[in-house]
Motif scaffolding. Structure first.
Motif, PDB file in Angstrom:
ATOM      1  N   HIS A 225      23.011  17.455  11.193  1.00  0.00           N
ATOM      2  CA  HIS A 225      23.403  18.727  11.469  1.00  0.00           C
ATOM      3  C   HIS A 225      22.302  19.634  11.205  1.00  0.00           C
ATOM      4  O   HIS A 225      22.292  19.898   9.988  1.00  0.00           O
ATOM      5  CB  HIS A 225      24.858  19.367  11.058  1.00  0.00           C
ATOM      6  N   ILE A 226      21.498  20.042  12.012  1.00  0.00           N
ATOM      7  CA  ILE A 226      20.363  20.797  11.900  1.00  0.00           C
ATOM      8  C   ILE A 226      20.485  22.151  12.869  1.00  0.00           C
ATOM      9  O   ILE A 226      20.676  22.040  14.073  1.00  0.00           O
ATOM     10  CB  ILE A 226      18.846  20.119  12.147  1.00  0.00           C
ATOM     11  N   THR A 227      20.614  23.216  12.259  1.00  0.00           N
ATOM     12  CA  THR A 227      21.173  24.540  12.915  1.00  0.00           C
ATOM     13  C   THR A 227      20.004  24.874  14.212  1.00  0.00           C
ATOM     14  O   THR A 227      20.639  25.078  15.561  1.00  0.00           O
ATOM     15  CB  THR A 227      20.842  25.823  12.129  1.00  0.00           C
ATOM     16  N   CYS A 228      18.783  24.381  14.246  1.00  0.00           N
ATOM     17  CA  CYS A 228      17.791  24.468  15.336  1.00  0.00           C
ATOM     18  C   CYS A 228      18.176  23.696  16.335  1.00  0.00           C
ATOM     19  O   CYS A 228      17.886  22.342  15.839  1.00  0.00           O
ATOM     20  CB  CYS A 228      16.604  24.660  14.806  1.00  0.00           C
ATOM     21  N   PRO A 229      18.631  24.115  17.682  1.00  0.00           N
ATOM     22  CA  PRO A 229      18.839  23.079  18.685  1.00  0.00           C
ATOM     23  C   PRO A 229      17.562  22.256  18.974  1.00  0.00           C
ATOM     24  O   PRO A 229      17.567  20.992  19.290  1.00  0.00           O
ATOM     25  CB  PRO A 229      19.208  23.907  19.824  1.00  0.00           C
ATOM     26  N   TYR A 230      16.172  22.774  18.884  1.00  0.00           N
ATOM     27  CA  TYR A 230      15.109  22.096  19.158  1.00  0.00           C
ATOM     28  C   TYR A 230      15.111  21.117  18.445  1.00  0.00           C
ATOM     29  O   TYR A 230      14.725  19.679  18.727  1.00  0.00           O
ATOM     30  CB  TYR A 230      13.995  23.168  18.921  1.00  0.00           C
ATOM     31  N   THR A 231      14.998  21.049  16.815  1.00  0.00           N
ATOM     32  CA  THR A 231      15.010  20.134  15.958  1.00  0.00           C
ATOM     33  C   THR A 231      16.085  19.153  16.071  1.00  0.00           C
ATOM     34  O   THR A 231      15.947  18.005  16.001  1.00  0.00           O
ATOM     35  CB  THR A 231      14.881  20.757  14.618  1.00  0.00           C
ATOM     36  N   ASN A 232      17.259  19.563  16.106  1.00  0.00           N
ATOM     37  CA  ASN A 232      18.524  18.662  16.069  1.00  0.00           C
ATOM     38  C   ASN A 232      18.381  17.752  17.229  1.00  0.00           C
ATOM     39  O   ASN A 232      18.511  16.539  17.108  1.00  0.00           O
ATOM     40  CB  ASN A 232      19.869  19.406  16.077  1.00  0.00           C
ATOM     41  N   GLU A 233      17.925  18.246  18.349  1.00  0.00           N
ATOM     42  CA  GLU A 233      17.899  17.284  19.354  1.00  0.00           C
ATOM     43  C   GLU A 233      17.008  16.255  19.509  1.00  0.00           C
ATOM     44  O   GLU A 233      17.098  14.985  19.975  1.00  0.00           O
ATOM     45  CB  GLU A 233      17.758  18.151  20.903  1.00  0.00           C
ATOM     46  N   LEU A 234      15.735  16.494  19.182  1.00  0.00           N
ATOM     47  CA  LEU A 234      14.498  15.432  18.627  1.00  0.00           C
ATOM     48  C   LEU A 234      15.082  14.594  17.755  1.00  0.00           C
ATOM     49  O   LEU A 234      14.641  13.186  17.864  1.00  0.00           O
ATOM     50  CB  LEU A 234      13.322  16.141  18.282  1.00  0.00           C
ATOM     51  N   ILE A 235      15.679  14.913  16.746  1.00  0.00           N
ATOM     52  CA  ILE A 235      16.021  13.915  15.860  1.00  0.00           C
ATOM     53  C   ILE A 235      17.027  13.086  16.374  1.00  0.00           C
ATOM     54  O   ILE A 235      17.006  11.643  16.050  1.00  0.00           O
ATOM     55  CB  ILE A 235      16.756  14.517  14.241  1.00  0.00           C
ATOM     56  N   ARG A 236      18.100  13.683  16.907  1.00  0.00           N
ATOM     57  CA  ARG A 236      19.043  12.578  17.761  1.00  0.00           C
ATOM     58  C   ARG A 236      18.442  11.648  18.659  1.00  0.00           C
ATOM     59  O   ARG A 236      18.824  10.615  18.480  1.00  0.00           O
ATOM     60  CB  ARG A 236      20.059  13.636  18.577  1.00  0.00           C
ATOM     61  N   ASN A 237      17.481  12.139  19.470  1.00  0.00           N
ATOM     62  CA  ASN A 237      16.669  11.335  20.367  1.00  0.00           C
ATOM     63  C   ASN A 237      16.183  10.033  19.666  1.00  0.00           C
ATOM     64  O   ASN A 237      16.330   9.140  20.131  1.00  0.00           O
ATOM     65  CB  ASN A 237      15.861  12.182  21.212  1.00  0.00           C
ATOM     66  N   VAL A 238      15.441  10.481  18.790  1.00  0.00           N
ATOM     67  CA  VAL A 238      14.756   9.315  17.923  1.00  0.00           C
ATOM     68  C   VAL A 238      15.663   8.469  17.281  1.00  0.00           C
ATOM     69  O   VAL A 238      15.491   7.188  17.397  1.00  0.00           O
ATOM     70  CB  VAL A 238      13.855   9.997  16.585  1.00  0.00           C
ATOM     71  N   LEU A 239      16.800   8.890  16.510  1.00  0.00           N
ATOM     72  CA  LEU A 239      17.734   7.955  15.948  1.00  0.00           C
ATOM     73  C   LEU A 239      18.339   6.993  17.318  1.00  0.00           C
ATOM     74  O   LEU A 239      18.733   5.856  17.019  1.00  0.00           O
ATOM     75  CB  LEU A 239      18.674   8.885  15.317  1.00  0.00           C
ATOM     76  N   GLU A 240      18.600   7.877  18.173  1.00  0.00           N
ATOM     77  CA  GLU A 240      19.323   6.808  19.292  1.00  0.00           C
ATOM     78  C   GLU A 240      18.378   5.876  20.052  1.00  0.00           C
ATOM     79  O   GLU A 240      18.970   4.883  20.613  1.00  0.00           O
ATOM     80  CB  GLU A 240      19.893   7.716  20.457  1.00  0.00           C
ATOM     81  N   GLU A 241      17.251   5.956  19.833  1.00  0.00           N
ATOM     82  CA  GLU A 241      16.124   5.079  20.204  1.00  0.00           C
ATOM     83  C   GLU A 241      16.341   3.600  19.641  1.00  0.00           C
ATOM     84  O   GLU A 241      15.825   2.550  19.992  1.00  0.00           O
ATOM     85  CB  GLU A 241      14.845   5.626  20.105  1.00  0.00           C
ATOM     86  N   GLU A 242      17.047   3.549  18.528  1.00  0.00           N
ATOM     87  CA  GLU A 242      17.020   2.439  17.556  1.00  0.00           C
ATOM     88  C   GLU A 242      18.186   1.442  17.721  1.00  0.00           C
ATOM     89  O   GLU A 242      18.503   0.580  17.041  1.00  0.00           O
ATOM     90  CB  GLU A 242      17.069   2.872  16.008  1.00  0.00           C
ATOM     91  N   ASN A 243      18.492   1.414  18.926  1.00  0.00           N
ATOM     92  CA  ASN A 243      19.285   0.332  19.511  1.00  0.00           C
ATOM     93  C   ASN A 243      20.425  -0.095  18.854  1.00  0.00           C
ATOM     94  O   ASN A 243      20.654  -1.050  18.271  1.00  0.00           O
ATOM     95  CB  ASN A 243      18.327  -1.045  19.559  1.00  0.00           C
ATOM     96  N   GLY A 244      21.134   0.868  18.623  1.00  0.00           N
ATOM     97  CA  GLY A 244      22.615   1.113  17.682  1.00  0.00           C
ATOM     98  C   GLY A 244      22.378   0.680  16.222  1.00  0.00           C
ATOM     99  O   GLY A 244      23.298   0.407  15.671  1.00  0.00           O
ATOM    100  N   LEU A 245      21.234   0.825  15.541  1.00  0.00           N
ATOM    101  CA  LEU A 245      21.262   0.770  14.107  1.00  0.00           C
ATOM    102  C   LEU A 245      21.678   2.013  13.607  1.00  0.00           C
ATOM    103  O   LEU A 245      22.128   1.998  12.301  1.00  0.00           O
ATOM    104  CB  LEU A 245      19.626   0.706  13.544  1.00  0.00           C
TER     105      LEU A 245
END
Length: 400
Positions: free
Chosen positions: A8-28
């Motif tokens: 949970h990062i308040t800034c949507p710009y940052t939160n979405e980028l972090i989410r996308n990067v973590l979701e790239e890791e094939n279910g880890l």
């Protein structure tokens, strides 16, 4: 088992980028909003106030606990991110190491302890070297030295003032206090009445100017990542943040913010677009490869020197073996290509990068996941071909 991620990062710009990067890791990683305890390892990527540091401390002390927890912030780092604390640390550090690199790469800085404008005289008596410099400016024997005032705990270019005399400083504080007393504002968080500590720095009058960008002043935003206890990386995806108007040294007295202040958030009422205000440093063609490389090497040396001093100052900077943190460091280059460190910011505003350079921030998060987060949880790094990289500049266990 996958790592439970509390994101949970308040800034949507940052939160979405972090989410996308973590979701790239094939279910880890499994993103969860649940506070229920599981046997899974946990990654906290949260706003500072939301991190349960008590749990983090207990996990760090318990060597028998097989459950790993990693958080995205240290608890104690005021010696780095509060301007007055950092200035006092530098004063102490340079007294011990007079030949340290920082002596030539950190502007002359004074701390003012001021609770009200009526006590400015007393505050200047404590900061007597500043008082003497302001008196010399009045005498006119030498070219006047401009100084810039900054609040120790405020950011986003809040409460900045360029001045050359004590009278100008008095007028600034008196005006600001009177304005706030006249305003009926419920938001007291940014009131200067709540600010006791200020710093005053010698203003760098000869910044590097690039004709390609209409001789507008700029500073460098450098992302620095601290890992565990203690390794420091610098990211080569460096931003150049430009002012809106061409720089004019003679404008010191009127202090047009759009000429002197380069923070992106300060560029209001301007016709310039995002792409004109934010550039990637290593794409500035007017600076050749040798100059850019030299500047980057200076930044590395400055960072190494800062953390060489800070890692022993546990009361003001205390790394944790189960945490990492991203800082936004600001540097200014003068016309001779000398680099000056200005300040460091925790939880930097990644939005200032804008949409066209969002890949720069995404690759920063990808590097952190690959080099810091995955190894911490015992996973191998996935093979990613990233254009921008983290560079190790300090390791407490060895000399870089």
């Amino acid at each position: 088992m996958p790592v439970d991620v509390h994101l949970h990062i308040t800034c949507p710009y940052t939160n979405e980028l972090i989410r996308n990067v973590l979701e790239e890791e094939n279910g880890l990683f499994t993103l969860t909003n649940s506070s229920n305890s599981t046997n899974n390892d946990i990654l906290y990527w949260l706003e500072y106030e939301e991190i349960d540091f008590d749990t983090l401390f207990r996990q760090a002390r318990d060597s028998n606990n097989n459950k790993k927890v990693l958080a995205n912030s240290y608890c104690i780092r005021k010696g780095l991110i509060r301007k007055a604390n950092f200035a006092m640390f530098i004063q102490k550090y340079l007294a011990k190491k007079p030949d340290a690199i920082l002596r030539n790469h950190y502007p002359e800085t004074h701390v003012l302890d001021l609770c009200h404008p009526d006590y400015l005289e007393e505050a200047l008596n404590e900061a007597f070297e500043l008082r003497d410099a302001l008196e010399e400016n009045i005498q006119g024997k030498n070219e006047p030295i401009p100084f810039i005032l900054k609040a120790s705990i405020l950011d986003k270019a809040s409460e900045l003032c360029i001045f050359q005399t004590q009278l100008e400083l008095e007028e600034y504080f008196t005006t600001k206090y009177n304005e706030e007393e006249d305003e009926d504002d419920d938001d007291e968080g940014n009131s200067i009445a709540n600010v006791r500590e200020w710093i005053v720095q010698r203003y760098i009058k000869n910044p590097k100017l690039l004709s390609t960008y209409q001789n507008r002043k700029f500073h460098l935003r450098v992302y620095v990542v601290a890992e565990r206890n203690l390794r420091i990386y610098v990211y080569d995806g460096i931003l150049a943040l430009f002012a809106s108007l061409s720089y004019d040294e003679s404008d010191d007295q009127s202090f047009d913010r759009l000429r002197h202040i380069t923070n992106t958030c300060a560029q209001i009422d301007t016709k310039l677009q995002e792409d004109d205000l934010v550039k990637e440093f290593f794409t500035l063609e007017e600076l050749n490869d040798d100059i850019r490389s030299n500047i980057f090497e200076q930044i590395k040396l400055i960072l190494n020197d800062i953390f060489t001093g800070l890692h022993n100052e546990v009361t003001i900077f205390q790394p944790l073996k189960n945490a990492f943190e991203i800082y936004g460091f600001d540097f200014l280059i003068d016309e001779t290509n000398q680099v000056y460190f200005l300040e460091a910011n925790a939880y930097p505003d990644f939005r200032q990068t804008g949409n066209s350079l969002s890949i720069l921030i995404k690759e920063l998060f990808q590097n952190i996941v690959q080099q810091i987060i995955l190894p911490y949880f015992g996973y191998e790094q996935s093979k990613k071909d990233l254009q921008r990289q983290l560079h190790l500049v300090y390791d407490k266990q060895k000399i870089i």
